[in-house]
Design an enzyme around this catalytic site. Structure first.
Site, PDB file in Angstrom:
ATOM      1  N   SER A   7     -45.778  -9.184  25.244  1.00  0.00           N
ATOM      2  CA  SER A   7     -45.610 -10.342  24.363  1.00  0.00           C
ATOM      3  C   SER A   7     -46.722 -11.339  24.614  1.00  0.00           C
ATOM      4  CB  SER A   7     -44.253 -11.007  24.610  1.00  0.00           C
ATOM      5  OG  SER A   7     -44.190 -12.288  24.000  1.00  0.00           O
ATOM      6  N   TYR A  19     -37.556 -14.083  30.251  1.00  0.00           N
ATOM      7  CA  TYR A  19     -38.172 -13.154  29.302  1.00  0.00           C
ATOM      8  C   TYR A  19     -39.680 -13.098  29.517  1.00  0.00           C
ATOM      9  CZ  TYR A  19     -39.899 -11.447  24.753  1.00  0.00           C
ATOM     10  OH  TYR A  19     -40.555 -10.757  23.763  1.00  0.00           O
TER      11      TYR A  19
END
Length: 349
Positions: free
Chosen positions: A235, A248
């Site tokens: 990400s 995350y």
């Protein structure tokens, strides 16, 4: 492309229950390729206008994970209109984790269009309808490419025994081999402060986002030969940080380090290991993670002023999976968004 996504009356996977409404699911899936980026009913904008335009999604929130693609408004775009396939993965066997929806679904469909036989995982009882839609689309594509019957395998990949079982089931069904592995499963939760993150929260997110990558790969490499490819989804948050997605973001940074180290380890076996770094992409993770107001503005903060679509990300996975395109590339990440952070790689093989 509409015809490509219609259901066929082929044998059903023993892992899946039928969706609540086959007709509704069919109409929704058949409409993917016709939907404009970020829009619902108007004509598709030119690429220049799409990149320059302000994009807003209708406020919505699902309130639980995993998110449901069939409940999103608008539905994410899974395939680029007029996608030109070139049999880049013909004869290959691919396993995609979290392939029922979002980026995973788009990757499954692109791989199938390129001739691959595709298996994917999903969460039973929660993602059945999305998985059924994806499976039926894969069957439709398969009827044209001559690939083998696709598989949808239910599993919580946070635990090693489940990872081993999935790999053995897929490899066993396709002659004992896996040519392409895409580690893509993910979950995220907004937490304003590190003090809000419990040990149980940390355990859950790390199990899904990095334990599964490690453990699925551990068992898959036993079925991978020279020329095989492993692709991990990271990400943009791993590079720029995200103060409300701390756990995350930490897992996505771990994926970058894992990918680069594994690429060094597997180079002598001729197995390439790379990754993709999506920016904000319109997937079920978004309405399942954020409040209505944030969902409505999702993607507006990036230079293109809009979120990406899964269909815009999936070709990067095709590139990395294809020996003819990326045979001399390992330990690298493709960034699918222009951002104001350094994305320079330090691992070149």
């Amino acid at each position: 492309m509409r015809a490509l996504l219609l259901f066929h009356q082929l044998p059903r996977s023993p892992h899946l229950r039928p969706p609540a409404s086959r007709g509704a699911a069919t109409r929704a899936l058949a409409s993917f390729a016709a939907r404009p980026l970020g829009g619902r009913a108007r004509a598709r904008p030119s690429p220049a206008r799409a990149m320059a335009s302000q994009q807003q999604f209708p406020p919505q929130q699902q309130g639980s994970q995993p998110g449901k693609e069939h409940a999103m408004d608008p539905r994410p775009e899974a395939i680029i209109q007029n996608y030109k396939s070139a049999e880049k993965l013909k004869g290959k066997v691919a396993l995609v984790t979290g392939g029922d929806s979002g980026i995973g679904r788009a990757v499954c469909l692109c791989f199938a269009l390129e001739g691959a036989t595709v298996a994917f995982t999903y969460i039973k009882g929660q993602e059945d309808r999305d998985a059924e839609e994806t499976l039926q689309a894969l069957r439709d594509i398969r009827s044209r490419t001559g690939a083998r019957e696709p598989m949808a395998v239910p599993a919580d990949l946070g635990y090693e025994e489940n990872c081993r079982r999935v790999v053995e089931e897929v490899a066993g069904a396709y002659g004992g081999r896996i040519d392409v592995l895409v580690n893509n499963s993910a979950e995220q939760y907004e937490r304003p402060s590190i003090t809000d993150v419990t040990e149980a929260d940390l355990d859950r997110v790390f199990r899904t986002n990095i334990f599964s990558y490690f453990l699925v790969t551990k068992h898959a490499v036993r079925h991978m030969a020279e020329g095989a490819s492993i692709i991990n989804t990271s990400s943009v948050n791993a590079y720029k940080g995200n103060k409300t997605l701390l756990d995350y973001t930490a897992t996505k940074g771990a994926i970058v380090a894992f990918t680069r180290a594994l690429a060094l380890q597997l180079a002598e076996k001729g197995i390439r290991v790379n990754g993709v770094v999506p920016g904000p992409v319109w997937t079920p993770l978004i309405p399942a993670s954020f409040g209505k107001e944030k969902v409505g503005q999702f993607g507006s903060e990036v230079p293109m002023k809009r979120a990406g679509q899964p269909a815009e990300v999936a070709p990067s996975y095709v590139f990395l999976a294809s020996e003819q395109d990326s045979s001399y590339m390992s330990g690298q990440f493709l960034h699918t968004l222009v951002v104001a952070v350094s994305s320079r790689s330090s691992a070149v093989i």
